[in-house]
Design a protein around this motif. Sequence first.
Motif, PDB file in Angstrom:
ATOM      1  N   GLU A 242       0.840  -1.194   0.000  1.00  0.00           N
ATOM      2  CA  GLU A 242       0.000   0.000   0.000  1.00  0.00           C
ATOM      3  C   GLU A 242       0.883   1.256   0.000  1.00  0.00           C
ATOM      4  OE1 GLU A 242      -3.539   1.376  -0.561  1.00  0.00           O
ATOM      5  OE2 GLU A 242      -3.227  -0.765  -0.211  1.00  0.00           O
ATOM      6  N   GLY A 243       0.578   2.195  -0.881  1.00  0.00           N
ATOM      7  CA  GLY A 243       1.311   3.461  -0.873  1.00  0.00           C
ATOM      8  C   GLY A 243       2.602   3.449  -1.674  1.00  0.00           C
ATOM      9  N   ILE A 244       2.857   2.372  -2.421  1.00  0.00           N
ATOM     10  CA  ILE A 244       4.111   2.223  -3.146  1.00  0.00           C
ATOM     11  C   ILE A 244       4.382   3.410  -4.079  1.00  0.00           C
ATOM     12  CG2 ILE A 244       3.021   0.844  -4.997  1.00  0.00           C
ATOM     13  CD1 ILE A 244       6.520   0.127  -3.760  1.00  0.00           C
ATOM     14  N   GLY A 245       3.318   4.016  -4.592  1.00  0.00           N
ATOM     15  CA  GLY A 245       3.470   5.082  -5.585  1.00  0.00           C
ATOM     16  C   GLY A 245       4.248   6.281  -5.114  1.00  0.00           C
TER      17      GLY A 245
ATOM     18  N   PHE C 127       0.901   9.800   6.466  1.00  0.00           N
ATOM     19  CA  PHE C 127       0.372   9.412   5.147  1.00  0.00           C
ATOM     20  C   PHE C 127       1.182   8.293   4.502  1.00  0.00           C
ATOM     21  CE2 PHE C 127      -1.765  13.664   5.027  1.00  0.00           C
ATOM     22  CZ  PHE C 127      -3.042  13.172   4.895  1.00  0.00           C
ATOM     23  N   PRO C 129       1.524   4.616   4.356  1.00  0.00           N
ATOM     24  CA  PRO C 129       0.652   3.547   4.856  1.00  0.00           C
ATOM     25  C   PRO C 129       1.373   2.532   5.735  1.00  0.00           C
ATOM     26  CG  PRO C 129       0.221   3.943   2.547  1.00  0.00           C
ATOM     27  CD  PRO C 129       1.428   4.760   2.904  1.00  0.00           C
ATOM     28  N   THR C 130       2.646   2.239   5.404  1.00  0.00           N
ATOM     29  CA  THR C 130       3.335   1.209   6.177  1.00  0.00           C
ATOM     30  C   THR C 130       3.695   1.698   7.582  1.00  0.00           C
ATOM     31  OG1 THR C 130       5.292   1.981   5.008  1.00  0.00           O
ATOM     32  CG2 THR C 130       4.312  -0.065   4.251  1.00  0.00           C
ATOM     33  N   ALA C 147      -4.054   4.866  -0.056  1.00  0.00           N
ATOM     34  CA  ALA C 147      -2.817   5.637   0.029  1.00  0.00           C
ATOM     35  C   ALA C 147      -3.047   6.999  -0.620  1.00  0.00           C
ATOM     36  CB  ALA C 147      -1.695   4.894  -0.678  1.00  0.00           C
ATOM     37  N   PHE C 148      -2.978   8.024   0.187  1.00  0.00           N
ATOM     38  CA  PHE C 148      -3.268   9.371  -0.315  1.00  0.00           C
ATOM     39  C   PHE C 148      -2.210   9.861  -1.302  1.00  0.00           C
ATOM     40  CE2 PHE C 148      -6.693  11.645   2.008  1.00  0.00           C
ATOM     41  CZ  PHE C 148      -7.169  10.564   2.700  1.00  0.00           C
ATOM     42  N   LEU C 149      -0.930   9.581  -0.994  1.00  0.00           N
ATOM     43  CA  LEU C 149       0.131  10.267  -1.727  1.00  0.00           C
ATOM     44  C   LEU C 149       0.394   9.693  -3.115  1.00  0.00           C
ATOM     45  CD1 LEU C 149       2.587  10.935   1.214  1.00  0.00           C
ATOM     46  CD2 LEU C 149       0.996  12.518   0.144  1.00  0.00           C
ATOM     47  N   THR C 150      -0.371   8.676  -3.515  1.00  0.00           N
ATOM     48  CA  THR C 150      -0.087   8.061  -4.808  1.00  0.00           C
ATOM     49  C   THR C 150      -1.142   8.368  -5.856  1.00  0.00           C
ATOM     50  OG1 THR C 150      -1.232   6.051  -4.227  1.00  0.00           O
ATOM     51  CG2 THR C 150       1.088   6.165  -3.700  1.00  0.00           C
ATOM     52  N   PRO C 239       2.363  12.611  -7.114  1.00  0.00           N
ATOM     53  CA  PRO C 239       2.714  11.680  -8.185  1.00  0.00           C
ATOM     54  C   PRO C 239       2.703  12.364  -9.552  1.00  0.00           C
ATOM     55  CG  PRO C 239       0.473  11.294  -7.426  1.00  0.00           C
ATOM     56  CD  PRO C 239       1.071  12.308  -6.497  1.00  0.00           C
TER      57      PRO C 239
END
Lengths: 426, 276, 291
Positions: A242-245, C127, C129-130, C147-150, C239
């Motif tokens: 999750e959040g990889i981007g 923000f 997620p991990t 995931a907000f930042l992607t 992004p």
Amino acid sequence: MKPSMLKNATLGAGLAMSVALPTVAVADEINVVLFAMPYTQGLAKLEADFEAATGHTANIEVIGQDVFENRITLSFTGQTGDVDVVHTPVIQVQRWIEAGWLRPITAEVDGMATKDDILAGPLDAYLVNGDRWALPFFAETGMMAYRTDLLAAAGYDAPPATWDEMLEVAAAVKTDQVGALAMRVAPGQGFNMFVFPMIMRAYGGAFFTDYSGGDLTPNMNTPEALAGLEVYSQLMNDYGPEGIGNFNFGEVAASIQSGQVAMIVDGTSIAARALDPEQSQFADQISIAAVPSGPAGRSPAIAVHGLGIPADAPNPEASFAFIEWATSAETLTKIALSEPYPDFIRASVAENPEVVAKYEGIHPDFLNLKVEMLGDAIGHYRPLLPQWPEIGQIVGENINAAVNEIMSNEDALAQSDADIADIMSE
Amino acid sequence: MPRSKHSFSLKQAAGVAMMLAFAFFALLPIIWALVLSFRPTSHLFVPIWEAPTVLTLDNFSTLARSDFPFALFNSLVTAGASTALAMLIGVPAGFALAKGRSHRKFIASWLLLLLRMAPPVGFVIPLFLLYLNVGLIDTWAGLIAAYMVLTLPLVVWSSWTSMAQVPDELIEACLLDGATLFQTLTKVVIPAARPGIIATAVLAFLIAWNDFFFALIITRSDTVTAPVAIMNFVSYARVDWGSIALASVVLTVPTVPVIIFANKYIVQSMGGAVKG
Amino acid sequence: MGVQTLFQRSYNQMLMPAVLAVIIFAVLPLVGMFGLSFTDFNLIKGWGGEVGLHNFFKLADDRRFIASINVMLMLSVGGVIFQVVMGTLIAVGLEKIVPRWKFMRGIFVVPFVVPAIAVALIWLSLFTPTLSPINAFFDIFGITVPAFLTTQYGAIAAIVIADTWASFPFVMLLILAALQGISSDLDEAASIDGATKMQIFWRITLPLLKPALLMVALFRFIETLKHFPLIFVMTNGGPGRSTQATNYYAYIQTFQSSNVSYGAAIAVFLFLFAAIISFYVARANARISGA
């Protein structure tokens, strides 16, 4: 407390609009500006050794990479003369040479007794226009780290050898709790553009029509590069955590250390961190492997960092004395033992029994695999051009947009070609 | 209160719930930063409720050994000195604008705002080149002067609005007693506009204390400030979240009592500005 | 008035140091910024001479620049709406809902003093997620927080949320100030007439707050145009280019691409934009304070 604080205190007290006194250089004090990584942090702890070895004193400043880049560019532009030795990444060296910011050190390097001990690849990375511009201290290459237990549970005894296999393994390993693969995706020439070319080149893609042959026509919009980008996008989107981007090296390292991902493909320093039991909760379940290959072979990432002398440095002999000491086998060995620093560039360090014992203790194959990956890596993995930092920034943005599905893969490559053409034509 | 007991209704409960939700939103990041500050690297990614007792003081020693304390000292000195200096020359200017005769007050107020609004990215390069020529790079004096760019317009503007509330009669009486204008300012006007003056100083200090961009460009090793030094914990291969969080807490803590003490003055002085 | 004329010279003397300081440290660099925007100066290639309006023509054709304005407006408008609504609700709530809980105000001013760079780093961790406790908490119930930042709008929302957190206290303080200027007699009179609290809020309090709201909104709007640390730390503009606001784009041009003059041209644009808006702030302020 820094010695100049007293000066500042006097100034501060009587300040108003006062103009500062010109900086009085302390005799033979070497100002070294580096950005934070294990080697530089280790080096900063050895200031006393330097003084003992040479009689000079050094003021080693280790700062964040972002801060470093802004600051050093301005120091160079302004010819401030306040830096004696500067952290010189290969990726910046052409740009700095073009701007006239570095001082060649060809004669000094060629006069070194231990020159042949330095690995030729990293050493010659700084050979530009017939001159040498820096001595390397760090040569990092790509590596995979993976969780043996998670792959075994999914029915795989060996890690994927190709990117196609990676897609298959990733699909089998991915669960709701654990992502299959983490790589850098955050936009930037040192972020996603450090890892993406590993896949792009494996599928036969390239930045230019014929870089080695001198044809610098932008050529990313090809079926080969597209195949690579599609694999990268799919791996990240479908099988990443999750959040990889928005992941950068910090998140990639953290994700495998904390058990949130089964595999990573990143630099050797990051792989070393995954294997470090003090930082990694699953270190005993983690193994390492070669970077996957593709139809066009294997193309591990490479990053070389070194130490150079700014053109305006007031005392180049003292500067070089520092560089020689900092890249000596003795100093590198000390740091290789004290820090997670497997990326030393001297053959004798790699043969040092204590160093070998340390890194074999982390993983028996670590050093051998690193040498193998370095052998596969091409020097111009990221094109060695003065324009690269600018190109890397903008192509990195496009690739990141594609992975995060803001642009299509095709558009991102077409756009990258157009952007590179713009930059090259200026 | 004319209201009776039964007026404690669902609506009021909803109102209280909303306030508590906002308070939670306001505090969550602070609490989270505190949690991170005490977590060992090995447990950063383990939810705090799963291992609530795994805590460490390691981050304190990391922080103490780094350049951060030195940078914090630089931050205090430069933010403090620039505030003092901006007050010293800004308050009289605000007084002159509030009570002096001028036909260009509107222009002056617009200009002040404009300076406050100018994008630092644009003029930091000219400022850098200017500093280079006069030797102000990496000096306290240089940073303090740069912070005046940020604080002075605010001080003039804000002290202007609060001193405008002081009755003219008070000033005239004092002047007729034979005081000089400067004496009038220090003996009568400033005490009368005290909340506004305190609020102005606090806001100016916070602006300088907050700055990242100027310090990034015009400081080097000798005068690096705390917000820039925090970024040194983001190193290759490792983002030191524990130290970052602790540094953020340390950077916040000294100003919390100040703002809690000063917020009523800020409200009073802004009251002067908005009610008229 | 006679006294004022008499002392005008002293007033001018009081004004002088500030005027000089402003000229040296603010006006000079600004003039330099304008000057640079008409030249071709590159950190790598050096001095390329004067080019007139060339940089500004280039701006008109620059897709990244046009897109950056869009991003900037989304960040600023979004941020201002949330800050103003939240700051106002809290201010009104402190006065009308929980007037006895004095400590609440103390809680709400704390974010105000957290330096922007720390705000950015703390919210980045929230923000991620991990790392984030929010994600971990919802995981217990099997809910995956996106995931907000992607994503494009997620990243914009994340910056707006972080900015709202850091800036609502400013709005709150200003609205509290304005509320204290509103006589409570009006409320009481209205409630005796049978108006509900909601009606009082919408019909009486809010209209009286309008000038203050307008001013604080404009003020915050201009501040948000200067967003830097949040973008620099939380998203790097990503992004893609989703959070490359104009100010950040000027930074990229200046420092990443070394095009100092082009960066200056972008800054000039921003400055002119802010100039127009601050004109309205100054006018709104002049009206409110009756100056």
